[in-house]
Design an enzyme around this catalytic site. Structure first.
Site, PDB file in Angstrom:
ATOM      1  CG  ASP A  66      -1.818   1.197   1.287  1.00 22.40           C
ATOM      2  OD1 ASP A  66      -2.758   1.264   0.486  1.00 22.40           O
ATOM      3  OD2 ASP A  66      -1.575   2.090   2.126  1.00 22.40           O
ATOM      4  CB  THR A  99      -1.674   6.152  -2.216  1.00 23.90           C
ATOM      5  OG1 THR A  99      -1.603   4.717  -2.122  1.00 23.90           O
ATOM      6  CG2 THR A  99      -2.866   6.622  -1.401  1.00 23.90           C
ATOM      7  CB  THR A 100       0.990   3.164  -5.753  1.00 25.48           C
ATOM      8  OG1 THR A 100       1.000   2.554  -4.456  1.00 25.48           O
ATOM      9  CG2 THR A 100       2.265   2.809  -6.490  1.00 25.48           C
ATOM     10  CG  ASP A 390      -6.758   0.797  -0.021  1.00 26.47           C
ATOM     11  OD1 ASP A 390      -6.880   1.800   0.716  1.00 26.47           O
ATOM     12  OD2 ASP A 390      -5.670   0.313  -0.344  1.00 26.47           O
TER      13      ASP A 390
END
Length: 523
Positions: A66, A99-100, A390
């Site tokens: 994550d 987010t990545t 998520d």
């Protein structure tokens, strides 16, 4: 009196211990720091992304892919690198996923900006070009939103896309995705009350034992071992009190001169505690959740009457239980009335290893639900908890924030194509920045291809060719192999809000760092 500086003499306005980096050196330092952070999480992108093991100074270990968790756990000091961390944090707070994607795109935008700076393109032109390209990107996302109301099947696909590769274990992503959609639908009225969905973990079983509880789970244990562990059709009281002998607010000494006086004092104390228990029993309470402490004698009396009670319940948990069961949070036991009581279909206490958990199910206002996560180890349940959160966030975003788009890198290919087509109408050196933005977007499908074991160059060429002929193309991972196909047919969907936020936040971070040409620091 000090003499004024003569013309031509230097004037020092910074302290001697101040360090200053200017011009190209400052820009290069900041860009390299941002790229380093981005490259750290790049290998975690996609369903075949790798995990990172993060070890703290105290020896605590976190294993995750994550992006938000990785960047949060890393000890990052460089201020420009921290901006990339903030991008990831903002993405997590706003839409819960991507987010990545945001961090990787930020790093690639910085890399392209570095090339433009080396070619003597002014930072202002780069910033203006990036913002123009971002505008085109947002319009393209809107144009590619799947028509119609998002149904449960699409929401399940959104959740599967988000959770695949995030430690879903032997159960796989699809059953968990169905649980996620069921949970969100249970708290959906005029909108989605995401805060009413909790995720609780408990090690000791496989992930296939994960279940959806229509209610709340409390980690508090019963006050007395003889209390019932299963109460059907329960009347619930939530009390913000201590059920102990009241202490005086002043220091006082009492002289006891006889056994009768001592017995009288003990009897008075026992009567006070008995009144607490009688008040609860007479009010018809079956289960009591108490924020304060409960005297053992009160607990024994309640156990005798088959009343289940819990002490030291946190304020947040007490409020959640009160909302779910329709109870009133009562601050004085003497004020407890029938109208203050809530209800639940069932309150049960189960033992898991050395832990006991209380399940409050089917409350009268049961809008709160809990995903009860099981796993063999703490590391696994922690990662599964992150994956489920998520999934819950992306399903919420898909319902409330503008629908879904094709995933698997398809939307990035479409955006890059749209930007390149409009770049020709942009005048001046700003056009170079617009084209660089489109090239930067290619990093996302390229990274997906690399992590899936495909040749990134061949994959990118095939993606563009298929996009030109069919209008949509993404990288779908099947087993150990990846292939280029239509992600809509494969059921790979992302919330449009995740893509919008990732592009907006990545653009802001990259342009802010690019504009910095002077770094001043003091020890």
């Amino acid at each position: 009196m000090s003499q004024p500086a003569q013309r031509g003499q230097p004037m020092f306005i910074l302290a001697e211990d101040t360090e200053r980096t200017q011009g190209d050196d400052a820009q290069s330092s900041n860009i390299q720091a941002g790229k380093a952070v981005s490259n750290t999480v790049r290998s975690t992108l996609g369903p075949r992304g790798m995990d990172k093991m993060l070890v703290s100074d105290s020896g605590d270990v976190v294993i995750t892919n994550d992006g938000a968790t990785i960047l949060e756990e890393m000890d990052i000091e460089h201020p420009a690198a921290q901006m990339i961390v903030e991008v990831s944090s903002t993405q997590e707070e706003e839409v819960g996923d991507g987010t990545t994607t945001a961090a990787v795109l930020s790093g690639e935008l910085l890399s392209r900006a570095e090339d433009l700076l080396d070619d003597d393109v002014h930072p202002t032109a780069i910033v203006e070009g990036y913002h123009e390209a971002s505008r085109i990107a947002q319009e393209t996302i809107d144009e590619h939103v799947v028509d119609g109301t998002v149904d449960d099947e699409q929401l399940t696909q959104v959740a599967v896309t988000s959770m695949t590769g995030k430690g879903t274990g032997d159960i796989g992503a699809e059953p968990l995705a169905e649980t996620v959609v069921d949970a969100i639908r249970m708290v959906e009225t005029d909108g989605v009350d995401r805060d009413s969905v909790d995720v609780r973990t408990q090690k000791g079983a496989s992930s296939s034992a994960t279940e959806l509880i229509e209610g709340i789970i409390s980690e508090e244990e019963p006050v007395h071992e003889n209390m019932p562990t299963n109460v059907e059709d329960a009347s619930i009281a939530v009390l913000d009190v201590d059920l102990e002998v009241r202490e005086s607010n002043i220091d006082a000494e009492y002289n006891v001169s006889s056994v009768d006086q001592l017995n009288a004092a003990l009897d008075a104390e026992a009567n006070e505690l008995r009144e607490y228990a009688d008040t609860l029993i007479d009010s018809g309470v079956d289960v009591a959740f108490i924020t304060g402490d409960v005297d053992d004698r009160v607990g024994s009396s309640l156990a005798t009457e088959d009343v289940l009670a819990f002490e030291s319940v946190s304020d947040d948990e007490a409020e959640s239980i009160a909302r779910a069961t329709g109870s009133s949070l009562v601050g004085t036991i003497d004020d407890l009335e029938a109208d203050d009581l809530g209800s639940a279909d069932r309150v049960r206490v189960e033992k898991f290893g050395e832990d006991e958990l209380a399940f409050i199910e089917g409350g009268s206002n049961a809008e709160a639900v809990t995903v009860f996560v099981r796993g063999g180890t703490d590391h696994f349940t922690d990662e599964l908890e992150r994956a489920l959160n998520d999934g819950l966030d992306v399903v919420t975003a898909a319902i409330e924030k503008g629908g879904v788009v094709a995933g698997a890198g398809a939307i990035e290919i479409a955006i890059a194509d749209a930007i390149r087509q409009e770049a020709a109408s942009v005048t001046g050196r700003k056009q170079l920045a617009v084209e660089a933005f489109a090239d930067a977007l290619d990093v996302l499908p390229r990274t997906l291809a690399t992590n899936a074991g495909m040749d990134p160059i061949d994959a990118l060429v095939e993606l563009r060719s298929t996009h030109d002929s069919n209008g949509i193309a993404g990288i779908i991972v099947e087993g150990q192999n990846g292939r280029v196909t239509d992600p809509l047919e494969a059921g790979v969907l992302d919330p449009a809000a995740v893509k919008r936020e990732a592009i907006e936040s990545a653009t802001e971070a990259a342009t802010m760092i690019t504009r910095i040409d002077d770094v001043i620091s003091a020890s």
